[in-house]
Design a protein around this motif. Structure first.
Motif, PDB file in Angstrom:
ATOM      1  N   GLU A   1      24.856   7.176 114.781  1.00 24.04           N
ATOM      2  CA  GLU A   1      23.359   7.247 113.795  1.00 24.04           C
ATOM      3  C   GLU A   1      23.260   7.255 112.772  1.00 24.04           C
ATOM      4  N   GLN A   2      24.505   6.855 112.136  1.00 27.18           N
ATOM      5  CA  GLN A   2      24.606   7.287 110.493  1.00 27.18           C
ATOM      6  C   GLN A   2      24.427   5.581 109.943  1.00 27.18           C
ATOM      7  N   TYR A   3      24.766   4.935 110.789  1.00 24.13           N
ATOM      8  CA  TYR A   3      24.477   3.290 110.123  1.00 24.13           C
ATOM      9  C   TYR A   3      23.500   2.709 110.588  1.00 24.13           C
ATOM     10  N   VAL A   4      22.370   3.046 111.996  1.00 27.94           N
ATOM     11  CA  VAL A   4      21.836   2.487 112.326  1.00 27.94           C
ATOM     12  C   VAL A   4      20.570   3.654 112.446  1.00 27.94           C
ATOM     13  N   SER A   5      19.497   3.033 112.793  1.00 25.79           N
ATOM     14  CA  SER A   5      17.991   3.519 112.628  1.00 25.79           C
ATOM     15  C   SER A   5      18.850   4.385 114.450  1.00 25.79           C
ATOM     16  N   VAL A   6      17.215   4.866 114.245  1.00 29.17           N
ATOM     17  CA  VAL A   6      17.348   5.956 115.759  1.00 29.17           C
ATOM     18  C   VAL A   6      16.742   4.932 117.070  1.00 29.17           C
ATOM     19  N   LEU A   7      16.275   4.694 116.513  1.00 28.67           N
ATOM     20  CA  LEU A   7      15.773   3.983 117.974  1.00 28.67           C
ATOM     21  C   LEU A   7      16.429   2.642 118.376  1.00 28.67           C
ATOM     22  N   GLN A   8      17.346   2.089 117.018  1.00 29.38           N
ATOM     23  CA  GLN A   8      18.482   1.137 117.806  1.00 29.38           C
ATOM     24  C   GLN A   8      19.558   1.970 118.116  1.00 29.38           C
ATOM     25  N   THR A   9      19.671   3.347 118.026  1.00 34.44           N
ATOM     26  CA  THR A   9      20.634   4.122 118.969  1.00 34.44           C
ATOM     27  C   THR A   9      20.367   4.175 119.492  1.00 34.44           C
ATOM     28  N   ALA A  10      18.815   4.491 120.130  1.00 34.05           N
ATOM     29  CA  ALA A  10      18.705   4.474 121.289  1.00 34.05           C
ATOM     30  C   ALA A  10      19.350   3.270 122.552  1.00 34.05           C
ATOM     31  N   SER A  11      19.024   1.908 121.714  1.00 34.18           N
ATOM     32  CA  SER A  11      19.521   0.618 122.322  1.00 34.18           C
ATOM     33  C   SER A  11      20.340   0.939 122.923  1.00 34.18           C
ATOM     34  N   ILE A  12      21.364   1.095 121.787  1.00 34.46           N
ATOM     35  CA  ILE A  12      22.563   1.224 122.248  1.00 34.46           C
ATOM     36  C   ILE A  12      23.007   1.926 123.416  1.00 34.46           C
ATOM     37  N   PHE A  13      23.171   2.831 123.178  1.00 32.81           N
ATOM     38  CA  PHE A  13      23.369   4.669 124.633  1.00 32.81           C
ATOM     39  C   PHE A  13      22.228   4.092 125.202  1.00 32.81           C
ATOM     40  N   PHE A  14      21.551   3.010 126.008  1.00 34.00           N
ATOM     41  CA  PHE A  14      20.588   2.521 126.789  1.00 34.00           C
ATOM     42  C   PHE A  14      21.875   2.124 127.529  1.00 34.00           C
ATOM     43  N   LEU A  15      22.073   0.743 126.622  1.00 32.97           N
ATOM     44  CA  LEU A  15      23.547   0.002 126.901  1.00 32.97           C
ATOM     45  C   LEU A  15      24.450   0.531 127.707  1.00 32.97           C
ATOM     46  N   LEU A  16      24.834   1.432 126.596  1.00 33.94           N
ATOM     47  CA  LEU A  16      25.669   1.479 127.264  1.00 33.94           C
ATOM     48  C   LEU A  16      26.041   2.346 128.729  1.00 33.94           C
ATOM     49  N   ALA A  17      24.727   3.412 128.938  1.00 30.99           N
ATOM     50  CA  ALA A  17      25.120   3.741 130.049  1.00 30.99           C
ATOM     51  C   ALA A  17      24.474   2.923 131.160  1.00 30.99           C
ATOM     52  N   PHE A  18      23.482   2.125 131.094  1.00 30.16           N
ATOM     53  CA  PHE A  18      23.390   1.138 132.068  1.00 30.16           C
ATOM     54  C   PHE A  18      24.425   0.093 132.420  1.00 30.16           C
ATOM     55  N   GLY A  19      25.210  -0.055 131.829  1.00 29.78           N
ATOM     56  CA  GLY A  19      26.548  -0.548 131.230  1.00 29.78           C
ATOM     57  C   GLY A  19      27.792   0.203 132.134  1.00 29.78           C
ATOM     58  N   MET A  20      27.563   2.009 132.341  1.00 27.58           N
ATOM     59  CA  MET A  20      28.367   2.777 132.803  1.00 27.58           C
ATOM     60  C   MET A  20      27.634   2.988 134.248  1.00 27.58           C
ATOM     61  N   LEU A  21      26.333   3.015 134.880  1.00 26.64           N
ATOM     62  CA  LEU A  21      25.656   3.132 136.324  1.00 26.64           C
ATOM     63  C   LEU A  21      25.641   1.506 137.146  1.00 26.64           C
ATOM     64  N   VAL A  22      25.278   0.937 136.167  1.00 24.92           N
ATOM     65  CA  VAL A  22      25.605  -0.598 137.407  1.00 24.92           C
ATOM     66  C   VAL A  22      26.935  -0.727 138.405  1.00 24.92           C
ATOM     67  N   PRO A  23      27.910  -1.169 137.374  1.00 23.58           N
ATOM     68  CA  PRO A  23      29.306  -0.549 138.440  1.00 23.58           C
ATOM     69  C   PRO A  23      29.810   0.274 139.265  1.00 23.58           C
ATOM     70  N   TRP A  24      29.123   1.392 138.608  1.00 23.90           N
ATOM     71  CA  TRP A  24      29.190   2.530 139.902  1.00 23.90           C
ATOM     72  C   TRP A  24      28.704   2.558 141.401  1.00 23.90           C
ATOM     73  N   ARG A  25      26.986   2.169 140.691  1.00 22.03           N
ATOM     74  CA  ARG A  25      26.334   2.323 141.323  1.00 22.03           C
ATOM     75  C   ARG A  25      27.033   1.228 142.748  1.00 22.03           C
ATOM     76  N   LEU A  26      27.579  -0.217 142.418  1.00 28.74           N
ATOM     77  CA  LEU A  26      27.752  -1.808 143.170  1.00 28.74           C
ATOM     78  C   LEU A  26      28.593  -0.778 143.809  1.00 28.74           C
ATOM     79  N   ALA A  27      30.086  -0.133 143.017  1.00 24.12           N
ATOM     80  CA  ALA A  27      31.097  -0.306 143.448  1.00 24.12           C
ATOM     81  C   ALA A  27      30.924   1.118 144.227  1.00 24.12           C
ATOM     82  N   MET A  28      29.481   1.754 144.934  1.00 21.47           N
ATOM     83  CA  MET A  28      29.193   3.052 145.909  1.00 21.47           C
ATOM     84  C   MET A  28      28.630   2.181 146.958  1.00 21.47           C
ATOM     85  N   ALA A  29      28.142   1.354 146.824  1.00 20.97           N
ATOM     86  CA  ALA A  29      27.349   0.371 147.983  1.00 20.97           C
ATOM     87  C   ALA A  29      28.474  -0.215 148.226  1.00 20.97           C
TER      88      ALA A  29
END
Length: 164
Positions: free
Chosen positions: A121-149
């Motif tokens: 957040e020190q380097y980018v806007s709050v909305l860009q930070t939200a974008s980055i962390f959304f993609l990080l979370a999505f990147g974490m969730l998809v392989p985890w759920r595919l492995a569970m499936a």
């Protein structure tokens, strides 16, 4: 259109903490009911609606940042979740087995997220930070759920193969 957002440090700490607590509560509840393929795959599909945030130009980030955030979630954060998510048959149903390591892992991931969030957040806007962390979370969730499936399907195949 200027969507500049200012969030107090109190809220930027409290909201992720409440989110982490909610994840732990959902996880505890999910171990009380049988797992189904639908219950495993619905969360990533539901979360995918978050990509609508990119309709707002202020959330746009360079493609390399997006790929880096997604890859970080997929390669670093999903693996511990995959390793601590076990399934087993109880009677005729498959259940997620509770793991104390999972709860500690969620707390560790939350702490890492809070630290990284403040740095980013020190380097980018709050909305860009939200974008980055959304993609990080999505990147974490998809392989985890595919492995569970995959584990869910494999358990059912082993059971039906053993019955033959």
């Amino acid at each position: 259109m200027n969507l500049s957002i200012q969030i107090s440090p109190f809220w930027s700490l409290l909201i992720p903490l409440l989110g982490g607590l909610a994840i732990i509560m959902v996880r505890v509840r999910s171990t009380r009911k049988p797992a189904t393929m639908r219950k495993i795959l619905i969360p990533p599909l539901g979360m995918a609606t978050g990509f609508l945030m990119f309709v707002v130009p202020e959330t746009h980030i360079p493609l390399s940042w997006a790929l880096g955030a997604f890859a970080t979630g997929a390669l670093l954060f999903s693996i511990p979740l995959i390793l601590t998510s076990k399934m087993e048959f109880v009677g005729e149903d498959v259940y997620l087995r509770r793991s104390k390591a999972f709860f500690f892992l969620i707390l560790i991931l939350l702490a890492i997220r809070l630290v990284l969030h403040d740095v980013v957040e020190q380097y980018v806007s709050v909305l860009q930070t939200a974008s980055i962390f959304f993609l990080l979370a999505f990147g974490m969730l998809v392989p985890w759920r595919l492995a569970m499936a995959y584990k869910f399907r494999k358990l059912h195949q082993e059971r039906s193969g053993a019955a033959l």
